[in-house]
Design a protein around this motif. Structure first.
Motif, short mmCIF file in Angstrom:
data_model
loop_
_atom_site.label_atom_id
_atom_site.label_comp_id
_atom_site.label_asym_id
_atom_site.label_seq_id
_atom_site.Cartn_x
_atom_site.Cartn_y
_atom_site.Cartn_z
N ASP A 163 17.43 8.79 51.74
CA ASP A 163 18.81 9.19 51.51
C ASP A 163 19.61 8.05 50.89
N SER A 164 20.89 8.25 50.72
CA SER A 164 21.75 7.27 50.05
C SER A 164 21.95 5.99 50.85
N LYS A 165 21.50 5.98 52.09
CA LYS A 165 21.57 4.77 52.91
C LYS A 165 20.21 4.07 53.01
N GLY A 166 19.21 4.60 52.31
CA GLY A 166 17.89 3.99 52.31
C GLY A 166 17.02 4.40 53.48
N VAL A 212 9.53 8.50 59.03
CA VAL A 212 10.74 9.29 58.80
C VAL A 212 11.84 8.84 59.77
N GLY A 213 13.01 8.60 59.20
CA GLY A 213 14.15 8.14 60.00
C GLY A 213 14.29 6.63 60.03
N ARG A 214 13.37 5.92 59.39
CA ARG A 214 13.43 4.45 59.38
C ARG A 214 13.90 3.95 58.02
N LEU A 234 20.12 1.04 45.42
CA LEU A 234 21.30 1.65 46.05
C LEU A 234 22.55 0.81 45.82
N ALA A 235 22.40 -0.50 45.87
CA ALA A 235 23.56 -1.39 45.68
C ALA A 235 24.05 -1.38 44.23
#
Length: 85
Positions: A26-29, A50-52, A67-68
């Motif tokens: 996702d957009s938060k990596g 998943v989730g990490r 992302l940055a």
């Protein structure tokens, strides 16, 4: 996260291709999905990644940089398990 939400993406069929390694973050990596080929290649289990954060799963992940900056990194070659330097 619902994997079915990815089905609207035109690249979704690539994710399911057995010969293509793919992960989705996702957009938060945060990793939201990895396909079987990716899991086999990097020797991970779906439930373990998943989730990490991507950089916790794949050391040296360039995703935080993308992302940055908002700019893709193309043509990057990586080894599966880089040797320590």
């Amino acid at each position: 996260f619902d994997i079915n939400s990815l089905r609207a993406n035109p690249l979704f069929s690539l994710i399911l291709t057995p010969s293509t390694t793919a992960s989705y973050a996702d957009s938060k990596g945060i990793i939201r999905y990895v396909n079987r080929a990716y899991a086999r290649l990097v020797s991970v289990e779906f439930a373990d990644v998943v989730g990490r954060p991507s950089q916790d799963v794949r050391k040296g992940s360039r995703l935080p940089e993308v992302l940055a900056s908002g700019k893709p990194l193309l043509g990057i070659r990586r080894s599966v398990n880089p040797s320590p330097t």
